[in-house]
Motif scaffolding. Structure first.
Motif, mmCIF file in Angstrom:
data_model
loop_
_atom_site.group_PDB
_atom_site.id
_atom_site.type_symbol
_atom_site.label_atom_id
_atom_site.label_comp_id
_atom_site.label_asym_id
_atom_site.label_seq_id
_atom_site.Cartn_x
_atom_site.Cartn_y
_atom_site.Cartn_z
ATOM 1 N N ILE A 17 -45.119 34.319 -14.330
ATOM 2 C CA ILE A 17 -45.247 34.053 -12.894
ATOM 3 C C ILE A 17 -46.546 33.287 -12.618
ATOM 4 C CG2 ILE A 17 -45.456 35.103 -10.610
ATOM 5 C CD1 ILE A 17 -43.754 37.425 -11.639
ATOM 6 N N MET A 57 -47.025 30.024 -10.397
ATOM 7 C CA MET A 57 -47.696 30.126 -9.106
ATOM 8 C C MET A 57 -48.928 29.240 -9.005
ATOM 9 S SD MET A 57 -47.362 34.071 -7.820
ATOM 10 C CE MET A 57 -48.410 33.695 -6.429
ATOM 11 N N PHE A 116 -49.843 29.656 -2.000
ATOM 12 C CA PHE A 116 -49.288 30.957 -1.642
ATOM 13 C C PHE A 116 -50.322 31.783 -0.886
ATOM 14 C CE2 PHE A 116 -51.096 31.255 -5.898
ATOM 15 C CZ PHE A 116 -51.795 32.446 -5.896
ATOM 16 N N THR A 141 -45.500 34.679 0.871
ATOM 17 C CA THR A 141 -45.192 33.645 -0.123
ATOM 18 C C THR A 141 -45.864 33.945 -1.461
ATOM 19 O OG1 THR A 141 -47.082 32.298 0.615
ATOM 20 C CG2 THR A 141 -44.941 31.864 1.649
ATOM 21 N N ASN A 142 -46.396 35.157 -1.605
ATOM 22 C CA ASN A 142 -47.087 35.559 -2.827
ATOM 23 C C ASN A 142 -46.071 36.199 -3.778
ATOM 24 O OD1 ASN A 142 -48.639 37.117 -4.774
ATOM 25 N ND2 ASN A 142 -50.403 36.802 -3.438
ATOM 26 N N ARG A 143 -45.704 35.464 -4.822
ATOM 27 C CA ARG A 143 -44.661 35.957 -5.723
ATOM 28 C C ARG A 143 -45.155 37.094 -6.614
ATOM 29 N NH1 ARG A 143 -41.015 30.595 -7.270
ATOM 30 N NH2 ARG A 143 -41.458 29.439 -5.359
ATOM 31 N N GLU A 156 -44.716 40.058 -3.965
ATOM 32 C CA GLU A 156 -43.327 40.333 -3.619
ATOM 33 C C GLU A 156 -42.565 40.896 -4.821
ATOM 34 O OE1 GLU A 156 -41.990 40.269 -0.613
ATOM 35 O OE2 GLU A 156 -43.893 39.619 0.244
ATOM 36 N N SER A 157 -42.809 40.340 -6.012
ATOM 37 C CA SER A 157 -42.086 40.783 -7.202
ATOM 38 C C SER A 157 -42.481 42.189 -7.609
ATOM 39 C CB SER A 157 -42.341 39.814 -8.365
ATOM 40 O OG SER A 157 -41.915 38.512 -8.055
ATOM 41 N N GLN A 191 -40.244 44.206 -4.325
ATOM 42 C CA GLN A 191 -38.869 44.041 -4.798
ATOM 43 C C GLN A 191 -38.444 45.021 -5.883
ATOM 44 O OE1 GLN A 191 -37.706 39.990 -5.642
ATOM 45 N NE2 GLN A 191 -38.745 39.167 -3.853
ATOM 46 N N ILE A 239 -35.222 39.039 -9.361
ATOM 47 C CA ILE A 239 -36.661 38.765 -9.282
ATOM 48 C C ILE A 239 -37.028 37.555 -10.121
ATOM 49 C CG2 ILE A 239 -38.941 39.674 -9.889
ATOM 50 C CD1 ILE A 239 -37.902 42.453 -9.115
ATOM 51 N N TYR A 287 -36.103 34.436 -8.339
ATOM 52 C CA TYR A 287 -36.989 34.218 -7.187
ATOM 53 C C TYR A 287 -38.379 33.767 -7.629
ATOM 54 C CZ TYR A 287 -40.716 35.838 -4.081
ATOM 55 O OH TYR A 287 -41.884 35.926 -3.362
ATOM 56 N N ALA A 288 -38.965 34.471 -8.592
ATOM 57 C CA ALA A 288 -40.372 34.252 -8.933
ATOM 58 C C ALA A 288 -40.586 33.043 -9.826
ATOM 59 C CB ALA A 288 -40.941 35.496 -9.613
#
Length: 588
Positions: free
Chosen positions: A75, A79, A84, A102-104, A107-108, A112, A142, A145-146
């Motif tokens: 990630i 990133m 983000f 917007t911070n993966r 969020e991950s 999530q 995930i 998404y990430a």
């Protein structure tokens, strides 16, 4: 992201970031990375504005990781190519969880991933075989998404290498074959397989990677054409905790196994004799491999980042990075949520310990501990004067002091450490706490320990680029005494030398020290009751699939009620065991 033009110095301080296995404490590693990126962004923005800040440069060259740390490493590589949000609060003033950022990282690892989703049974509705005790559908979501590009693509960060490289450790269940005696007509052909695998990626903006053994991840091209499908699968593979999470199939090429997996990721003497795998002559290239958690064979792949750094610039002839504070020009920063703290038992009951109930769990922990052990590095680690390797590990002084004042025993700094490091999956609040602790620990590390003396060539070059007024201002604001007591410290009576941070904290956002206690969260009785219900439901689903594959109709009919009877009686015992393991993190 820092904006505006930044003038790079003669030579940056090259940085590799290594992320050890963490299970649910990947949330802690994610917090460290979030703060590290924010601090770099703020510093380079200040430099672009012409402020009086340290003027040397840092260049992130490589990430390495295993298990949850490998997922974080993957990630990170993505990133750093994007803008983000940075996370300063995990709940609103009303106590509502902060979501939709917007911070993966955040969020991950905070919003999530959750045990409730891992205990679903969607995967059991498809055709057999059952590949994991947990439902990995959320892991797939995930990863998609990430690990994906964004549009529009922002300008590159000045502190990120244009050849940013990523190494993920894998445990290759198919193995890599090696002949021990080559062709030996008339004798036994000896061979062995090597299972500690790794995979290498390089982020590119169009074009091909610079190394033949690296897979390109084109941040300008989505989907399989940009290499994203392979990156997603590799990230899931390095974190595929055996039995609990699904193994992953990866295509590999012959070129990826030269150098061999136990050798340096970059040969110290290019062109020397190479040990090549003894692949069958009819094996296609590429070929498929089956992979599980990289932490099983290399849970702390420090060596990947170290060896890669040693190959850059003027390569080190002995595969060693300069260690003294006056010479250090590159370093590996490891994030270790669970650093080794094992104590040797002076009294050990060898007779009692022969029991299989002790030996089997101990065998698993021994394998993990062995995968973290680097005997060749002990002399450098114990010498105390090595400035080419640093570690960020969990520490929560505020909580320790509060418990001591209340007469309570200490507890692990990480809330995710409970339940054998699976505790973070049970409660979002645990993950949010550890994410913020990671940010705090990173700030403390950068301020107090990540330093070099002003006579280090890279630091000196940065100071030389400032005006006399700016130089005086920088020294007045950022100068520190040497960090602690180490073997290379000045002798008594010697003129003290000021030290400067390798990564200075240059704005109120990152410079204001975080001192308030991070509230710890407790899992509620209702939440735990719901989880136990899901565990038993998952058990019944798995058992039903297994029974359904028994050929005998009569035996299937006999066994059908079994899972329901077992779950009926096991529920209370399971809940009691979980409460005991959670300790103070459970709210009755």
């Amino acid at each position: 992201m820092a904006s505006g033009a930044t003038t790079l110095g003669k030579e940056p301080f090259r940085l590799g970031i290594n992320m050890a296995g963490a299970i649910s404490a990947g949330a802690y590693t994610a917090g460290v990375l979030d703060f590290l990126t924010e601090a770099l962004d703020e510093w380079y923005a200040a430099k672009a504005r012409g402020e009086a800040v340290p003027a040397h440069d840092v260049m992130i060259e490589v990430f390495s990781g295993a298990s949850a740390g490998g997922m974080c490493a993957a990630i990170s590589a993505v990133m750093l190519q994007q803008n983000f949000d940075h996370i300063h609060q995990t709940t609103t003033a009303n106590g509502v969880p902060v979501t939709g950022t917007t911070n993966r990282f955040y969020e991950s690892w905070v919003n999530q991933i959750d045990i409730c989703r891992l205990l679903q049974t969607e995967d059991l509705k498809t055709a057999p075989p059952v590949v994991s005790l947990l439902d990995c559908s959320v892991i797939d979501e995930i990863a998609e998404y990430a690990l994906a590009p964004v549009e529009p693509l922002p300008p590159p960060r000045p502190y990120v290498s244009p050849t940013l490289t990523l190494f993920l450790s894998l445990t290759n269940l198919r193995g890599v074959p090696y002949s021990l005696n080559d062709a030996a007509p008339g004798s036994i052909e000896e061979s062995a397989s090597f299972y500690a695998d790794r995979i290498r990626f390089e982020t590119v903006r169009g074009g091909a990677p610079s190394a033949a053994s690296a897979h390109g991840v084109d941040i300008t091209t989505p989907g399989a054409a940009g290499g994203w499908d392979l990156l997603q699968t590799a990230a899931k593979a390095t974190g595929a905790f055996p039995v609990f999470l699904a193994p992953r199939i990866l295509p590999r090429g012959f070129d990826e196994y030269c150098p061999a997996g136990w050798e340096s990721v970059v040969p110290v003497t290019p062109g020397g004799p190479a040990v090549k795998p003894a692949f069958p002559t009819d094996l296609t290239d590429p070929f498929s491999t089956l992979n599980v958690d990289g932490g099983v064979t290399n849970n702390d792949p420090f060596n990947y980042a170290h060896d890669y750094l040693a190959s850059l610039g003027t390569p080190s002839p002995d595969n060693r990075n300069p260690r003294s504070p006056q010479e250090a020009n590159r370093a590996v920063l490891s994030v270790a949520p669970f650093p080794t703290t094992q104590a040797y038992a002076s009294k050990f009951d060898t007779v009692h310990s022969r029991s299989i109930f002790y030996a089997l769990p101990r065998l698993f922990s021994a394998l993990i501990a062995q995968s973290r052990f680097f005997g060749e590095s002990l002399s450098e680690l114990m010498g105390g004067d090595t400035f080419s390797r640093f570690v960020i590990a969990p520490s929560d002084d505020a909580n320790d002091q509060a418990r001591k004042a209340a007469g309570k025993p200490p507890q692990p700094a990480l809330q995710c450490a409970s339940l054998g490091a699976f505790g973070g999956f049970f409660e979002r609040g645990f993950r949010a706490h550890d994410f913020m602790l990671g940010r705090r620990n990173c700030q403390k590390f950068l301020y107090d320990y990540f330093l070099l003396p002003i006579d280090n060539p890279i630091i000196a070059d940065g100071l030389a680029r400032l005006s006399p007024e700016q130089r005086a201002a920088v020294l007045g604001r950022y100068a520190r005494p040497e960090p602690g007591d180490f073997a290379g410290a000045p002798k008594p009576g010697a003129r003290p030398v000021a030290w400067l941070p390798i990564l200075p904290l240059c704005s109120p956002k990152v410079a204001e020290m975080m001192t308030e206690a991070i509230p710890r969260v407790r899992i509620t009785k209702a939440k735990l009751k719901g989880i136990v219900k899901l565990v038993l439901g998952r058990f019944r689903g798995l058992a039903s699939v297994g029974i359904g594959h028994i050929p005998s109709i009569r035996l299937r009919a006999f066994l059908r009620p079994g899972p329901f009877v077992i779950s009926w009686f096991a529920g209370e015992g399971l809940r009691t065991a979980l409460i005991k393991q959670l300790g103070d993190d459970y709210q009755a």
